[in-house]
Design an enzyme around this catalytic site. Structure first.
Site, mmCIF file in Angstrom:
data_model
loop_
_atom_site.group_PDB
_atom_site.id
_atom_site.type_symbol
_atom_site.label_atom_id
_atom_site.label_comp_id
_atom_site.label_asym_id
_atom_site.label_seq_id
_atom_site.Cartn_x
_atom_site.Cartn_y
_atom_site.Cartn_z
ATOM 1 N N GLU A 94 12.056 93.776 -58.541
ATOM 2 C CA GLU A 94 13.246 94.143 -59.300
ATOM 3 C C GLU A 94 13.848 92.887 -59.943
ATOM 4 O O GLU A 94 13.230 91.826 -59.911
ATOM 5 C CB GLU A 94 14.276 94.871 -58.410
ATOM 6 C CG GLU A 94 14.326 94.423 -56.961
ATOM 7 C CD GLU A 94 14.839 93.002 -56.747
ATOM 8 O OE1 GLU A 94 16.037 92.772 -56.965
ATOM 9 O OE2 GLU A 94 14.040 92.136 -56.363
ATOM 10 N N GLU A 143 13.776 89.681 -58.235
ATOM 11 C CA GLU A 143 12.427 89.154 -57.997
ATOM 12 C C GLU A 143 12.068 89.088 -56.513
ATOM 13 O O GLU A 143 11.354 88.188 -56.085
ATOM 14 C CB GLU A 143 12.295 87.752 -58.611
ATOM 15 C CG GLU A 143 12.654 87.725 -60.080
ATOM 16 C CD GLU A 143 12.391 86.382 -60.743
ATOM 17 O OE1 GLU A 143 11.706 86.367 -61.772
ATOM 18 O OE2 GLU A 143 12.879 85.364 -60.224
#
Length: 800
Positions: free
Chosen positions: A436, A439
């Protein structure tokens, strides 16, 4: 040879001792200034921290070549001072408010002297130019001795550097090189002594610290962590020039170009170009009580971070987070391109009226798109991948950028193939993302879903206009399906955030409802947060961030949607940080990316600190919700440092002066963060225009105004589901031409149907609502006529 040995001064001498020198480290990432000339002829960028010149970049924004360039001062008898350590910044100013040119005064803590520096780059040469002045506050200038100390870190490495003291014509030079980059430091106030040494052993700092005199004069120091020093006569005014080139001779010639010109002429040219650029923008700074200072600085920060060899490549920051604790193995820092940050920066350029740079960014993205249709997690400015993971928001945002620029008349349909391939990748691999926007984890992220859905709608409209009906219909139906199921996947009314908490969007959902048994709750799945102890997992329902606001920003959900409002209550309860009535937000609860409890640098684990850019996102939301955003805009502006730079994170605990950490002030992470400056610009535009500057009208029209829904669930090999409702469409997806052989009565009867192509490398077969009775099981396999083979396995979906 021992460190204590000091031969009589002679020039030149021998190779320095102490090879390879101390293990190299970078400088603090909390920059107060960054700059470059607005000229393609000058490919040099500089940074300033605590009044000292730190990393200098050449020939692109991804290649740092110095650790720092500072002054050492002594009277030769009683004291030895180091700029930035024994001095304090008593004045930090922009020479002109619309140019990243700096006037800095450093004053000795002893009160004995002051040094002023005017810092720019030469628009006509690959040089850093520093106009300096020395003032004796007690005594006369001749009482002092002034030294320039350069710590080369050529090509992002402290080790492996070579240097020498050299003379060209009648001027002395300090030269450093590694491979195909060289640097040359000289002055119009000629060095009277010069030496090359190994850091921590035979460098100039060690020399002066020992007996307050420059006794060493080493001709060279090769293949190590080196430092170069030259003695200068303490004059009222002189100019230092640091030139760069592919070899020593070119670096010297570049330096000579600037030394041959009058400093103030160079400065006027530098400022003139920047003033012209800033004056070409929409003046959003009128909305701020600071007279536009932070807007001008934000515009300059964004433009400064764009590369010149690869136009449109805007790096995340000219800094290395916690660089003073990092060596060669972590040299890339944030001087890399993240497609997510890049697109948000492009949106900011558009917001302030610079569509040309936004178009350059789109062209750069087009040139760096991978064959799969995606982009890497981040990359060097030349497009070479660095971290290879794929984040679906970074695939979606370029599609949104292309569509928005097309809507502005900035582009035509030449970018459609890029957008189509990216949309194909999203439809094939989504909605689950490998990482996401922070990271850290894989799953269904509301923030990522917002960009995915928006990109699919943009691509679907574009496909329709291009006459590609099959592609358009499939992309629309996929976007409709994902946004219809969004809350089923990522929103829960549960007590995971504490008793009495309202429903909320979870930060990311790794375990999806379709894969769980009837007795399991999706919010109770266990997750492990990166950068936190592995023995402290959490229920995924207990982790929240404010990424769901992207649903509003792009137009997937309205700002007054009850689920958005309830999630905001949870954010304000768990993630809100306030100091002196100024507000920032943590990325998510249980975050581990930040300094440790004692303020020591992040080293793979730590404690997450508040991020000002999230204050900017909240300001945009509040403006879109027609609620006063001034609280958040004022808060965001308060987090800048003396150079009006926005930090990535701010310190949230008691002051720790020894680590330069003050509550509500920037930490040792990146400053400036381009993304934070972009959010500030977009917040100003949103407030001025009374509309969301990230909003995609076609998305809002479809999902907020028309409330488009589709009752569907989809199966594919990279998103296998185990159940479906009898009242919804059941879609079976394959990624090569196939026939579907299926049964709903345990093979008492069977059917084989040709799957429909979409023109996107995706084939599907839809079963209409009511096709299967509750309690039945859909069993199926694939036949591949072109290959002449069968799948070799059966799949099942329980119908409820």
């Amino acid at each position: 040879m021992s460190v204590a040995y000091k031969p009589e001064f002679q020039f030149p001498s021998v190779e320095a001792f102490g090879k390879p020198g101390l293990e190299p480290r970078w400088t603090r990432a909390s920059k107060h200034g960054v700059g470059t000339a607005l000229s393609a002829l000058s490919k040099v960028w500089f940074t300033i921290e605590n009044g000292v010149i730190t990393e200098v970049y050449y020939p692109n924004t991804g290649t740092a070549n110095t650790r720092d360039l500072k002054f050492l001062i002594t009277d030769g008898k009683t004291f030895f001072d180091e700029e930035g350590v024994n001095t304090e910044v008593t004045s930090f100013e922009y020479i002109h408010e619309k140019a990243p040119a700096y006037l800095i005064t450093q004053t000795a803590k002893s009160g004995l002297y002051s040094i002023t520096k005017r810092i720019i780059t030469d628009p006509q040469a690959n040089t850093l130019v520093i106009n300096c002045g020395f003032k004796a506050l007690h005594g006369v200038p001749s009482d002092f001795r002034l030294y320039a100390l350069l710590a080369p870190h050529i090509k992002n490495r402290g080790y492996g550097n070579s240097g020498r003291a050299a003379a060209y014509d009648k001027r002395s030079y300090l030269i450093a090189w590694r491979e195909d980059i060289a640097a040359a430091l000289a002055s119009d106030n000629p060095f009277t002594k010069i030496s090359a040494g190994f850091s921590g052993a035979s460098d100039g700092w060690q020399d002066l610290h020992d007996d307050l005199r420059m006794d060493w004069a080493f001709e060279r120091a090769e293949d190590g962590n080196i430092a170069l020093m030259g003695e200068l006569a303490a004059r009222d005014e002189f100019t230092l020039v640091l030139g760069f080139g592919k070899d020593e001779l070119e670096a010297v010639l570049e330096a000579e170009k600037s030394l041959a010109r009058e400093y103030h002429s160079i400065e006027r040219e530098y400022i003139r170009a920047w003033r012209r650029y800033i004056n070409s923008l929409d003046n959003l700074g009128r909305l701020s009580p600071d007279g536009g200072r932070r807007f001008y600085t934000s515009a300059m920060v964004l433009k400064t971070h764009e590369d010149k060899t690869y136009p449109g490549a805007v790096i995340a920051s000219l800094s290395i987070p916690w660089g003073d604790a990092k060596g060669d193995g972590q040299a890339e820092g944030y001087h890399l391109v993240w497609p997510r940050d890049l697109c948000k920066t492009a949106f900011a350029f558009m917001a302030m009226g610079d569509g040309a740079t936004a178009l350059s960014i789109l062209q750069y993205l087009e040139s760096t798109q991978m064959d799969s249709g995606s982009w890497p997690q981040n990359m060097y400015v030349n497009g070479q991948l660095h971290w290879p993971s794929v984040q679906l928001d970074e695939v979606a945002l370029p599609v949104i950028l292309a569509w928005r620029l097309r809507g502005m008349g900035m582009t035509r349909d030449g970018f459609y193939p890029m957008a189509k391939r990216a949309a194909q990748y999203i439809a094939t691999n989504g909605p689950v993302t490998v990482q996401e926007r922070w990271e850290e984890r894989s799953g269904l992220s509301p923030a990522t879903l917002a960009s995915e859905i928006t990109a699919l709608v943009c691509a679907a409209h574009w496909a329709k206009q291009m006459g590609e009906t099959k592609e358009s219909e499939f992309l629309f139906s996929t976007a409709d399906y994902w946004q219809t199921r969004l809350e089923d996947w990522a929103y829960r009314e549960c007590d995971c955030l504490g008793e009495g908490s309202p429903g909320h969007y979870m930060q990311i959902v790794g375990e999806m409802p379709e894969t769980l048994g009837p007795e399991d709750q999706v919010c109770h799945a266990v997750v492990f947060n990166r950068n936190r102890p592995v023995d402290k997992p959490h229920h995924q329902g207990a982790v929240i961030d404010a990424g769901f606001l992207d649903l509003v920003r792009y137009g997937v959900r309205g700002p007054r949607d009850p689920r958005i409002l309830d999630s905001i209550k949870s954010v304000d309860k768990l993630l809100r940080f306030e100091h002196h009535n100024r507000v920032a937000f943590y990325r998510y609860n249980f975050d581990g990316y930040g300094e440790k409890e004692d303020g020591s640098p992040f080293d793979g684990s730590g404690v997450g600190r508040p991020w000002p850019l999230l204050t900017g996102e909240r300001a945009i939301y509040e403006a879109m919700a027609e609620v006063s955003p001034e609280e958040y805009l004022d808060s965001l502006e308060s987090f800048t440092n003396e150079g009006f730079m926005f930090p990535e994170q701010v310190w949230d605990a008691d002051d720790i002066p020894g680590r330069r950490l003050g509550k509500g002030k920037g930490t040792g992470s990146a400053t400036p963060l381009v993304w934070a400056h972009a959010e500030y610009i977009k917040a100003l535009r949103t407030i001025k225009g009374a509309w969301g500057c990230d909003l995609v009208d076609e998305v809002k029209a479809r999902y907020v105004d028309k409330l488009t829904k589709v009752s569907m669930t989809a199966w594919k090999k990279n998103k296998i589901i185990t159940s479906a409702l009898s009242t919804e469409t059941v879609r079976i997806i394959c990624f090569e031409p196939a026939n579907l052989l299926w049964t709903a009565d345990n093979w008492s009867s069977r059917s084989e149907e040709v799957m429909s192509g979409t023109g996107l490398g995706i084939w599907h077969l839809d079963f209409a609502p009511g096709a299967f009775a509750p309690g039945s099981t859909l069993t199926f396999t694939f036949h591949y006529p072109e290959k002449g083979g069968w799948e070799g396995a059966n799949y099942e979906i329980a119908i409820k």
